[in-house]
Motif scaffolding. Structure first.
Motif: not given
Length: 505
Positions: A225, A227-229, A231-236
């Motif tokens: 993963p 950093q963008q992945d 961040g997206r995981t945290k958002l989800i």
């Protein structure tokens, strides 16, 4: 020779269409063979209809009508064309057309017949589409290739390679060609369970027949993963958590509301007292010993125990399932029952306290008791319901109390009184008009109360009243007819009212 079966839905709808005149339409869009037909094979062309009656189905090849022959057969009212053994001359554009007086429908498609198998398998699709699969170690994945061949996959061999070597199946790695071949397409899949680092690398799906081969490479890589992945995981995760919390809150509120409704505090069962200055109660002849007020949820106990026992004891009981008039408003039936009955039996239960009509019946019986100064309500507890505060001063017959149950029926009959023992009726003046009012013991009526009902001018007295004044009853001395508190009231009027009461005795 295999034969096609017309779908049951098409048969049913076709039968229903007999009652309606509609243009024909296909059960589903006809799909003639899209791949070349090998010489000697059977060809089946279907154009099944789902609606339309009195239709005519015609078949043409290259705009020429196809005639029935030893090699060509028509089935199901010409909705199916069967070529037993295809020949090169059968190549051409075939069309089916169904028509009736309301309209028509048709389908046209080119069909090719070959004399031998001359095509090699071709990879038309891969999963994943880009040929690169990223996977986390320890998880599972599936990859696949789809092959197409004009010879309908006959004599076609498919397998997987890794690094140029044949992939053997294990307890974690399995692969298998799809069963059968639909429209000349066949799928080769590879499944890996709990991926290890040694499983990563380049895989190759390979297919061949006697005319050639084809292959496609799929690379299996470890998913790392970015950093963008992250961040997206945290958002989800945040969105999921907030959504989950919202669901929990909503469910909690719903449960709370339901609980509050079921555990409603009926201590606050209240209604306004009747205004006796303007309250008018119905004037009925007494017909019943008692009216039973209960919740429909307690009907079994009321019908088979309470009503049956009282009826066998000789009481004339008023109850909704026996005496309510069909078509009359429920409120009017209730008022009739209350005022035509000597007593009102309230079967108190948790169901009754939640019943709108039960509370209405209790209120009206209470109003009658207040307005007519009669003790007409008999309260019974059927279960362990909580008694409302407004009724706490009343004595109950508790069916649920084992100590009370042996004496229950005798106490109930004592409260109702003897069967058919209705109170005597007495006329009570009301602004010049005579009204009938049941008074159980007129001897106890206060003469002053009778005099206070209405005070009339002396000149309105009728002749009969004057006669009474001239000769008052012997057992009512004049000095006892007049309340000392009414010194300022015309004494003749008071005496007249008292005499009228004596006459009714």
């Amino acid at each position: 020779m295999p034969t096609a079966r017309l779908p049951l839905a098409a048969v049913i709808l076709t039968i229903l269409d007999v009652a309606f005149s509609v243009p024909p339409r296909f059960y589903k869009r006809p799909e003639f063979p899209s791949l070349p037909i090998i010489v000697g094979h059977e060809v089946k062309l279907d154009c099944f209809l789902i609606s339309g009656v009195n239709f005519t189905m015609t078949w043409t090849k290259n705009n020429r009508t196809i005639e029935k022959s030893s090699n060509i057969v028509f089935n199901y009212k010409n909705q199916e064309l069967l070529i037993r053994r295809a020949v090169l001359a059968d190549t051409g554009t075939y069309e089916c057309k169904a028509s009736n007086a309301e309209g028509s429908v048709h389908h046209k498609q080119f069909i090719k017949v070959k004399d031998e198998r001359t095509s090699r398998p071709v990879v038309t699709d891969t999963l994943p589409p880009g040929g690169v699969a990223k996977v986390r170690l320890g998880t599972s994945l599936n990859i696949s290739c789809t092959f197409s061949s004009d010879d309908s996959c006959l004599q076609q061999t498919m397998y997987w390679l890794k690094g140029g070597r044949y992939v053997n199946e294990t307890d974690r790695i399995t692969w298998l060609p799809s069963n059968g071949c639909e429209k000349g397409l066949q799928r080769l899949a590879l499944s890996v369970v709990k991926v290890r680092r040694s499983d990563l690398g380049k895989y190759q799906c390979y297919g061949e027949n006697q005319f050639g081969n084809d292959s496609r490479e799929i690379t299996l890589m470890e998913f790392i993963p970015t950093q963008q992945d992250l961040g997206r995981t945290k958002l989800i995760i945040i969105i999921g958590s907030v959504s989950g919390l919202g669901v929990v809150i909503v469910v909690t509120l719903v449960i709370y509301r339901v609980y509050r409704h079921k555990s409603k505090d009926y201590d606050h069962l209240e209604w306004e007292e009747p205004d006796l200055r303007h309250y008018e109660f119905p004037n009925y002849e007494m017909e019943f010993d008692a009216f039973i007020s209960y919740s429909s949820d307690d009907e079994e106990w009321v019908k088979h125990i309470l009503f049956k026992r009282l009826r066998n004891d000789g009481y004339n009981i008023c109850v909704d399932f026996k005496d309510f008039t069909p078509g009359m408003p429920i409120a009017e039936n209730i008022m009739d029952a209350i005022y035509k009955s000597k007593r009102t039996l309230i079967v108190m239960s948790e169901h009754f306290l939640k019943s709108m009509w039960g509370q209405f019946e209790l209120q009206q019986a209470h109003n009658r008791a207040v307005a007519k100064k009669e003790d007409v309500i008999i309260l019974m507890k059927l279960d362990n319901c909580k008694v409302p505060a407004k009724l706490m001063g009343k004595t109950f017959l508790d069916w649920a109390d084992l100590n009370v149950k042996p004496h229950f029926w005798e106490r109930l009959k004592d409260a109702i009184g003897r069967p058919g023992d209705f109170p005597k009726r007495q006329l009570v003046g009301n602004q010049g008009d005579d009204k009938e009012e049941p008074i159980e013991n007129p001897d106890k009526k206060d003469v002053a109360d009778v005099a206070n009902i209405v005070i009339e001018p002396e000149e309105k007295m009728v002749e009969t009243d004057r006669d009474l004044l001239d000769d008052p009853p012997d057992n009512k001395p004049e000095g006892q007819l007049i309340d000392p508190n009414l010194a300022n009231v015309d004494q003749h009027v008071i005496v007249k009212k008292a005499a009228r009461a004596c006459r009714l005795q």
